[in-house]
Design a protein around this motif. Structure first.
Motif, PDB file in Angstrom:
ATOM      1  N   GLU A  75       0.842  -1.191   0.000  1.00 37.52           N
ATOM      2  CA  GLU A  75       0.000   0.000   0.000  1.00 37.52           C
ATOM      3  C   GLU A  75       0.879   1.244   0.000  1.00 37.52           C
ATOM      4  OE1 GLU A  75      -3.210   0.061  -0.365  1.00 37.52           O
ATOM      5  OE2 GLU A  75      -3.360  -2.116  -0.345  1.00 37.52           O
ATOM      6  N   GLY A  76       0.528   2.215  -0.830  1.00 40.31           N
ATOM      7  CA  GLY A  76       1.285   3.450  -0.881  1.00 40.31           C
ATOM      8  C   GLY A  76       2.553   3.382  -1.701  1.00 40.31           C
ATOM      9  N   ALA A  77       2.789   2.246  -2.400  1.00 43.08           N
ATOM     10  CA  ALA A  77       4.031   2.110  -3.163  1.00 43.08           C
ATOM     11  C   ALA A  77       4.135   3.145  -4.268  1.00 43.08           C
ATOM     12  CB  ALA A  77       4.122   0.710  -3.763  1.00 43.08           C
ATOM     13  N   PHE A  78       2.999   3.609  -4.761  1.00 43.40           N
ATOM     14  CA  PHE A  78       3.021   4.591  -5.839  1.00 43.40           C
ATOM     15  C   PHE A  78       3.062   6.023  -5.313  1.00 43.40           C
ATOM     16  CE2 PHE A  78       0.913   1.762  -9.285  1.00 43.40           C
ATOM     17  CZ  PHE A  78       2.100   1.053  -9.380  1.00 43.40           C
ATOM     18  N   GLY A  79       3.141   6.172  -4.005  1.00 42.50           N
ATOM     19  CA  GLY A  79       3.433   7.473  -3.451  1.00 42.50           C
ATOM     20  C   GLY A  79       2.263   8.417  -3.264  1.00 42.50           C
ATOM     21  N   HIS A  80       1.007   7.926  -3.346  1.00 39.71           N
ATOM     22  CA  HIS A  80      -0.094   8.870  -3.150  1.00 39.71           C
ATOM     23  C   HIS A  80      -0.271   9.146  -1.665  1.00 39.71           C
ATOM     24  CE1 HIS A  80      -2.823   5.650  -1.796  1.00 39.71           C
ATOM     25  NE2 HIS A  80      -2.340   4.941  -2.782  1.00 39.71           N
ATOM     26  N   GLY A  81      -0.679  10.346  -1.354  1.00 43.79           N
ATOM     27  CA  GLY A  81      -0.868  10.735   0.031  1.00 43.79           C
ATOM     28  C   GLY A  81      -2.336  10.760   0.383  1.00 43.79           C
ATOM     29  N   ASP A  82      -2.709  11.585   1.345  1.00 42.39           N
ATOM     30  CA  ASP A  82      -4.108  11.688   1.755  1.00 42.39           C
ATOM     31  C   ASP A  82      -4.904  12.397   0.671  1.00 42.39           C
ATOM     32  OD1 ASP A  82      -3.451  10.515   4.136  1.00 42.39           O
ATOM     33  OD2 ASP A  82      -3.075  12.429   5.145  1.00 42.39           O
ATOM     34  N   GLY A  83      -6.094  11.885   0.423  1.00 44.87           N
ATOM     35  CA  GLY A  83      -6.932  12.503  -0.592  1.00 44.87           C
ATOM     36  C   GLY A  83      -6.506  12.101  -1.990  1.00 44.87           C
ATOM     37  N   ALA A  91       2.679  12.710  -8.844  1.00 51.45           N
ATOM     38  CA  ALA A  91       2.673  11.355  -8.298  1.00 51.45           C
ATOM     39  C   ALA A  91       2.424  10.317  -9.381  1.00 51.45           C
ATOM     40  CB  ALA A  91       1.606  11.235  -7.209  1.00 51.45           C
ATOM     41  N   VAL A  92       1.589  10.642 -10.371  1.00 51.14           N
ATOM     42  CA  VAL A  92       1.319   9.705 -11.463  1.00 51.14           C
ATOM     43  C   VAL A  92       2.571   9.510 -12.302  1.00 51.14           C
ATOM     44  CG1 VAL A  92      -0.128   9.230 -13.464  1.00 51.14           C
ATOM     45  CG2 VAL A  92      -1.097  10.421 -11.493  1.00 51.14           C
ATOM     46  N   VAL A  93       3.265  10.591 -12.585  1.00 45.87           N
ATOM     47  CA  VAL A  93       4.507  10.521 -13.355  1.00 45.87           C
ATOM     48  C   VAL A  93       5.526   9.649 -12.617  1.00 45.87           C
ATOM     49  CG1 VAL A  93       6.428  11.857 -14.310  1.00 45.87           C
ATOM     50  CG2 VAL A  93       4.104  12.775 -14.390  1.00 45.87           C
ATOM     51  N   ILE A  96       4.717   5.838 -12.709  1.00 47.06           N
ATOM     52  CA  ILE A  96       5.079   5.188 -13.970  1.00 47.06           C
ATOM     53  C   ILE A  96       6.584   4.983 -14.034  1.00 47.06           C
ATOM     54  CG2 ILE A  96       5.143   5.503 -16.476  1.00 47.06           C
ATOM     55  CD1 ILE A  96       2.389   6.849 -16.238  1.00 47.06           C
ATOM     56  N   ASP A  97       7.357   5.933 -13.546  1.00 46.38           N
ATOM     57  CA  ASP A  97       8.811   5.762 -13.485  1.00 46.38           C
ATOM     58  C   ASP A  97       9.178   4.548 -12.642  1.00 46.38           C
ATOM     59  OD1 ASP A  97      10.219   7.563 -15.062  1.00 46.38           O
ATOM     60  OD2 ASP A  97       9.912   9.208 -13.654  1.00 46.38           O
ATOM     61  N   ARG A  98       8.529   4.404 -11.483  1.00 47.67           N
ATOM     62  CA  ARG A  98       8.842   3.276 -10.600  1.00 47.67           C
ATOM     63  C   ARG A  98       8.469   1.957 -11.250  1.00 47.67           C
ATOM     64  NH1 ARG A  98       7.846   7.138  -6.556  1.00 47.67           N
ATOM     65  NH2 ARG A  98       5.595   6.893  -6.634  1.00 47.67           N
TER      66      ARG A  98
END
Length: 214
Positions: A75-83, A91-93, A96-98
């Motif tokens: 959970e949270g591996a893609f870096g999104h925060g609250d909301g 964060a989307v960019v 995709i890099d990750r």
């Protein structure tokens, strides 16, 4: 590769298991499944071959565990925060890099997993892939739209389709070097943004009209 002194040193159960997994992950990522052997894995780890089988069973069992570790998306591996960040957020960019980095580091393992010729492709491998896809779908939805729990069915359908597109494009990139990494990133990003930002509202507002629109 570890030094002889390091390899001969005593390791506890968890540390030894992690060491074998790390060696196996590297070998599976650099070679085809058929050319990797438990003898070579044991030699690099500085242990008897029997220890590899003691911890993981057969070569296929070890491969499946490497695959599970590689495709486990926390959970949270893609870096999104609250909301929910807006569509097109950094964060989307970064997500995709990750994704591209992970696949590039583990190219042979990933290609074997998604290929129809994958060794031992069966319900166990299918389940690992399905769980990984579901987690990635949820995190993409969270990044680009909002709460996965409240995601409309149309969005989930679009994201599942996007997953198939991303997989096919990434396979071409790994196997043929086409498109370039920069082009791959651009296509993955812009397609996701277009699906969520443009197609989803059209489908939700008038499904029949959206189906007729070229």
């Amino acid at each position: 590769m570890a030094s002889d002194a390091t390899k001969r040193s005593y390791l506890g159960h968890d540390a030894r298991r992690a060491q074998i997994l790390a060696v196996a992950a590297r070998q599976f990522s650099e070679q085809s499944y058929d050319t990797v052997s438990t003898v070579a894995i044991a030699r690099e780890a500085g242990i008897a071959r029997g220890l590899v089988h003691h911890y993981f069973g057969t070569k296929r069992d070890l491969y499946v565990e490497v695959l599970r570790r590689m495709l486990t998306i926390p959970e949270g591996a893609f870096g999104h925060g609250d909301g929910a960040p807006p569509v097109g957020a950094e964060a989307v960019v970064a997500a995709i890099d990750r994704w591209i980095d992970t696949i590039d580091r583990n190219r042979q393992t990933w290609l074997a997993a998604v290929s129809a010729q994958a060794p031992g492709l069966d319900e166990e491998v299918d389940a690992i892939l399905a769980e990984s896809r579901a987690r990635i779908d949820d995190q993409l939805i969270a990044l680009a739209w909002g709460s996965p729990v409240q995601a409309p069915p149309e969005l989930r359908a679009l994201i599942r389709g996007y997953g198939g597109f991303a997989q096919a494009l990434t396979i071409d990139w790994l196997q043929r070097g086409e498109p370039s990494r920069a082009a791959l990133h651009h296509l993955l990003l812009q397609t996701l943004l277009a699906l969520v930002g443009e197609e989803l509202p059209r489908v939700q507002s008038d499904p029949k009209k959206a189906a007729e629109t070229p």
